[in-house]
Design a protein around this motif. Structure first.
Motif, PDB file in Angstrom:
ATOM      1  N   GLN A 149      97.599   6.925 -33.283  1.00 55.93           N
ATOM      2  CA  GLN A 149      97.182   5.577 -33.684  1.00 55.93           C
ATOM      3  C   GLN A 149      96.985   4.691 -32.460  1.00 55.93           C
ATOM      4  N   LEU A 150      97.951   4.729 -31.536  1.00 58.24           N
ATOM      5  CA  LEU A 150      97.885   3.880 -30.347  1.00 58.24           C
ATOM      6  C   LEU A 150      96.710   4.274 -29.454  1.00 58.24           C
ATOM      7  N   THR A 169      93.891   5.878 -30.367  1.00 53.09           N
ATOM      8  CA  THR A 169      92.602   5.540 -30.981  1.00 53.09           C
ATOM      9  C   THR A 169      92.362   4.031 -30.935  1.00 53.09           C
ATOM     10  N   HIS A 170      93.444   3.273 -30.962  1.00 48.15           N
ATOM     11  CA  HIS A 170      93.314   1.819 -30.851  1.00 48.15           C
ATOM     12  C   HIS A 170      92.903   1.435 -29.418  1.00 48.15           C
ATOM     13  N   ALA A 171      93.470   2.169 -28.426  1.00 47.42           N
ATOM     14  CA  ALA A 171      93.185   1.851 -27.024  1.00 47.42           C
ATOM     15  C   ALA A 171      91.794   2.341 -26.607  1.00 47.42           C
ATOM     16  N   TYR A 172      91.363   3.494 -27.187  1.00 47.65           N
ATOM     17  CA  TYR A 172      90.056   4.073 -26.809  1.00 47.65           C
ATOM     18  C   TYR A 172      89.212   4.308 -28.054  1.00 47.65           C
ATOM     19  N   PRO A 173      88.816   3.270 -28.754  1.00 44.21           N
ATOM     20  CA  PRO A 173      88.133   3.439 -30.045  1.00 44.21           C
ATOM     21  C   PRO A 173      86.793   4.157 -29.926  1.00 44.21           C
ATOM     22  N   ARG A 231     101.891   8.377 -34.567  1.00 43.43           N
ATOM     23  CA  ARG A 231     101.959   7.039 -33.949  1.00 43.43           C
ATOM     24  C   ARG A 231     101.233   7.025 -32.609  1.00 43.43           C
ATOM     25  N   CYS A 244      92.026  13.332 -33.677  1.00 46.25           N
ATOM     26  CA  CYS A 244      92.955  13.148 -32.566  1.00 46.25           C
ATOM     27  C   CYS A 244      93.821  14.392 -32.411  1.00 46.25           C
ATOM     28  N   LYS A 273      88.739   9.296 -32.734  1.00 47.43           N
ATOM     29  CA  LYS A 273      88.954   8.868 -34.112  1.00 47.43           C
ATOM     30  C   LYS A 273      90.267   9.473 -34.563  1.00 47.43           C
ATOM     31  N   LEU A 274      90.982   8.789 -35.434  1.00 47.89           N
ATOM     32  CA  LEU A 274      92.308   9.246 -35.807  1.00 47.89           C
ATOM     33  C   LEU A 274      92.282  10.659 -36.390  1.00 47.89           C
TER      34      LEU A 274
END
Ligand code: ZN
Length: 201
Positions: free
Chosen positions: A181-182, A184-188, A178, A196, A192-193
Motif C-alpha cells: 500500500q505504501l 503504490t502510494h509513493a510510486y503510483p 501494508r 505489487c 498497482k496494488l
C-alpha cells in the motif's frame, strides 16, 4: 520435516507440501510424507524414538487432540493416537509457537532462564510462555494467543471472525500488504496494488 538426535543436532531436513483441505486427506498426506521421510533417512536412523508434529491450532498436548485449525475444519482430531498406531513410535503434538518456546528453553537462547516469553510474527502472531521450565497452558490451553487481541475496532476482518485483531496488522501477509500500500502510494505511476510483488521490489 526434520530429523534431530537427542542433543538437537540436525541430521536431515526435507520440505513437503501439505495442501489438503480436510482432516482426513491432510492426515493421509502427512503420514505418507512421514513414511517417505523415514525411508529416505534409514541410514541415519539407528533408533527412531519419537515423532512430534507442531502446528497452528488449538491443541491439547496432553491428550494429543487437535480441536481447531484456522483454515481446515477439524473434528476432535486424535493425531497422537493415529500417529502411534501407524508408526508404532511415541508421538507428540503441540502448538507451533509454544513448542518453539519450549525448544528455545531446552536448546536455545533461553536455556539459562526458567521463565521466558517468545513472541513470533509469521503467518500468524502469537506467544509461547515458559514458567518454571514448563509451557504455561492456562485453563483453556490457549494462553499466548495475542494475535487475536482486538487493537482496531474498525480494522480488517480476521479469520477468527472478529475485526481488527493484532494478527490483521502484525503478521507476514498483513505487513506485506501494508508495504505494498505504501509503495503504490509513493510510486503510483509504477505500481498497482494488485501486481505489487514484494520479492520483485
Ligand atoms: Zn482474530
Amino acid at each position: 520435516m526434520t530429523l534431530y538426535d537427542i542433543s538437537a543436532k540436525l541430521l536431515g531436513e526435507e520440505h513437503y507440501l501439505l495442501p489438503e483441505r480436510t482432516q482426513e486427506t491432510l492426515e493421509n498426506t502427512l503420514f505418507t510424507a512421514i513414511a517417505h521421510f523415514i525411508d529416505n533417512h534409514q541410514r541415519k536412523l539407528h533408533e527412531l524414538i519419537a515423532i512430534a508434529v507442531t502446528l497452528t491450532s488449538l491443541v491439547d498436548p496432553v491428550l494429543g487432540i487437535i480441536y481447531y485449525m484456522p483454515h481446515i475444519s477439524i473434528n476432535n482430531w486424535a493425531l497422537v493416537d493415529n500417529l502411534q498406531q501407524r508408526f508404532n513410535v511415541t508421538s507428540f503434538v503441540g502448538h507451533d509457537i509454544r513448542s518453539m518456546a519450549l525448544a528455545k528453553h531446552y536448546f536455545g537462547d533461553t536455556c539459562d532462564c526458567e521463565d521466558s516469553i517468545l513472541v513470533r510474527l509469521h503467518r500468524d502472531t502469537g506467544a509461547g510462555i515458559i514458567v518454571n521450565g514448563k509451557v504455561f497452558l492456562g485453563n483453556n490451553g490457549n494462553v499466548g494467543e495475542i494475535g487475536h487481541i482486538q487493537i482496531d475496532l474498525l480494522g480488517e476482518r480476521c479469520h477468527c471472525g472478529n475485526f481488527g485483531c493484532l494478527e490483521t496488522v502484525a503478521a507476514s501477509a498483513a505487513i506485506e500488504h501494508r508495504v505494498c500500500q505504501l509503495l503504490t502510494h509513493a510510486y503510483p505511476s509504477k505500481l498497482k496494488l494488485d501486481d505489487c510483488n514484494i520479492n520483485a521490489i
